[in-house]
Design an enzyme around this catalytic site. Structure first.
Site, PDB file in Angstrom:
ATOM      1  N   ASP A 260       0.864  -1.184   0.000  1.00 13.90           N
ATOM      2  CA  ASP A 260       0.000   0.000   0.000  1.00 13.90           C
ATOM      3  C   ASP A 260       0.893   1.224   0.000  1.00 13.90           C
ATOM      4  OD1 ASP A 260      -2.591   1.399   0.289  1.00 13.90           O
ATOM      5  OD2 ASP A 260      -1.746   2.011   2.217  1.00 13.90           O
TER       6      ASP A 260
ATOM      7  N   GLU B  54      -2.365  -2.232  -5.866  1.00 14.82           N
ATOM      8  CA  GLU B  54      -3.659  -1.726  -6.308  1.00 14.82           C
ATOM      9  C   GLU B  54      -3.468  -0.801  -7.502  1.00 14.82           C
ATOM     10  OE1 GLU B  54      -5.548   0.742  -3.397  1.00 14.82           O
ATOM     11  OE2 GLU B  54      -3.639   1.517  -2.641  1.00 14.82           O
TER      12      GLU B  54
ATOM     13  N   CYS C 150     -12.206  -4.427   7.554  1.00 13.38           N
ATOM     14  CA  CYS C 150     -11.386  -5.065   8.592  1.00 13.38           C
ATOM     15  C   CYS C 150     -10.755  -6.322   8.011  1.00 13.38           C
ATOM     16  CB  CYS C 150     -12.252  -5.411   9.808  1.00 13.38           C
ATOM     17  SG  CYS C 150     -11.396  -6.417  11.055  1.00 13.38           S
TER      18      CYS C 150
ATOM     19  N   CYS D 190     -12.087  -9.668  10.267  1.00 14.69           N
ATOM     20  CA  CYS D 190     -13.437 -10.236  10.210  1.00 14.69           C
ATOM     21  C   CYS D 190     -14.231  -9.797   8.991  1.00 14.69           C
ATOM     22  CB  CYS D 190     -14.205  -9.869  11.476  1.00 14.69           C
ATOM     23  SG  CYS D 190     -14.585  -8.101  11.619  1.00 14.69           S
TER      24      CYS D 190
ATOM     25  N   ASP E  18      -2.805   1.823   7.198  1.00 15.96           N
ATOM     26  CA  ASP E  18      -2.043   1.422   6.015  1.00 15.96           C
ATOM     27  C   ASP E  18      -1.703  -0.065   6.017  1.00 15.96           C
ATOM     28  OD1 ASP E  18      -2.047   4.070   5.095  1.00 15.96           O
ATOM     29  OD2 ASP E  18      -0.285   4.579   6.297  1.00 15.96           O
TER      30      ASP E  18
END
Length: 370
Positions: free
Chosen positions: A184, A268, A321, A324, A350
């Site tokens: 990232d 990304e 998250c 979860c 990050d």
């Protein structure tokens, strides 16, 4: 594999004159060819191929005798570059080829063949120019392809030699969650990995801003065209070159380390052009140079048999998250860490994003490119 090696050149005065002559001739042919292509499309609606343009060169040399003093293959290289510029324009639908200006300090010409490299004497022999002193700091083996001689903003001369080492690109190895890393990129930290490592953003432009402002102020006060004007312009160009070299050196080291330690790298998709529309962050985004960093990752991965996994630009890697899967719709840019309401896990913004990028990439449904 085709690998380009770039070396610094130190031509003498007569050789600099020859360089300038080649720059001017190739620029002249490029502009001539561009004008022909534009007029042909406007009148007949047809495009002129570079082979037709090359057939016009002998007649052009008769009208301009000074073109005969330049390597003929370098002139044909100018039409090839124009052809490539149009191909890129039609593919990407932007960046229509422009006429080249002699006032631009950045100039270049290509030498497709008939040149040689002497590592023992530290020189390169160019047709119609001769042996030019060159700092050949790296040796290479393979077939010599096209060489490109260039001059940068700071007035320094370089040669980039394309070499075919006759080796095949290694096949990418298999990868899984254990040897894949997610990246990232950001402004505060240049790169954050899914393993929790952070690489600080050096902010080379910001750190040099005071010096650049001083040099820019001196340059703006000089009389245009005077010798002091040229000196101030050169000083400013050298400072910008220093910032660029620092950024490239940093990115090369980081990208090589990441490629060496992992089999697959998940990133990304970033539309930097759109991000630059935010005027509050535009300078910081430009200073980071994310696009150049991703390009370095891609070509290094291809060279060393690694895999780049690219996910879409609209994946909510920051808001989910990683433990979860809870979606935090209230996430804003100012929030640097948060606690998941469902699993109560504390997240660094990050690192959480990097982990999610890795997860999205390993889920083939989220991939847009490998």
């Amino acid at each position: 594999m085709l690998i380009a090696y770039k070396f610094r050149m130190y031509p003498n005065k007569s050789q600099i004159e020859k360089f300038e002559q080649h720059f001017g001739a190739c620029r002249f042919v490029y502009n001539f060819a561009l004008e022909i292509k534009i007029k042909s499309y406007e009148t007949d609606g047809k495009s002129v191929s570079r082979f037709v343009l090359n057939k016009m060169l002998p007649e052009l040399k008769q009208e301009n005798e000074w073109l005969k003093e330049v390597n003929s293959q370098s002139l044909q290289g100018a039409t090839l570059h124009l052809d490539n510029a149009f191909t890129k324009f039609f593919r990407e639908k932007k960046g229509f080829p422009k006429f080249k200006s002699r006032k631009n300090p950045v100039q270049s010409f290509s030498v497709p063949q008939a040149y040689s490299v002497d590592f023992d004497r530290n020189c390169v022999k160019l047709p119609k120019i001769g042996y030019v002193k060159t700092i050949l700091h790296r040796r290479f083996n393979g077939n010599l392809k096209t060489a490109t001689v260039s001059r940068n903003n700071a007035g320094k001369y370089f040669i980039s030699i394309l070499v075919d080492d006759e080796l095949e690109y290694p096949l990418p190895g298999s990868f899984d969650a254990s040897n894949t890393i997610g990246l990232d990129v950001g402004i505060k930290d240049f790169v954050v990995t899914s393993e929790g490592n952070k690489y600080d953003n050096p902010k080379f432009l910001k750190n040099s801003e005071k010096r650049l402002k001083t040099l820019q102020r001196r340059f703006s006060r000089k009389k245009k065209g005077s010798s002091n004007f040229k000196k101030a312009k050169l000083q400013l160009a050298k400072q910008h070159e220093k910032v660029s070299n620092q950024r490239n050196d940093f990115q090369h080291k980081i990208s090589f380390q990441i490629i060496s330690e992992n089999q697959a790298i998940a990133v990304e998709t970033l539309k930097v052009e759109n991000l630059l529309k935010n005027h509050k962050l535009a300078k910081s985004i430009s200073d980071a140079g994310w696009s150049a960093f991703f390009e370095k990752l891609k070509y290094k991965a291809e060279r060393y048999g690694k895999t780049i996994l690219q996910i879409g630009q609209f994946e909510p890697s920051t808001k989910i998250c990683s433990n979860c899967g809870y979606y935090n719709s209230e996430m804003t840019l100012s929030i640097r860490d948060w606690v998941c309401p469902d699993c109560e896990m504390h997240h660094d913004r990050d690192i959480n994003a990097a982990i999610n990028i890795k997860k999205f990439a390993l889920d083939r449904q989220n991939l847009i490119g490998i």
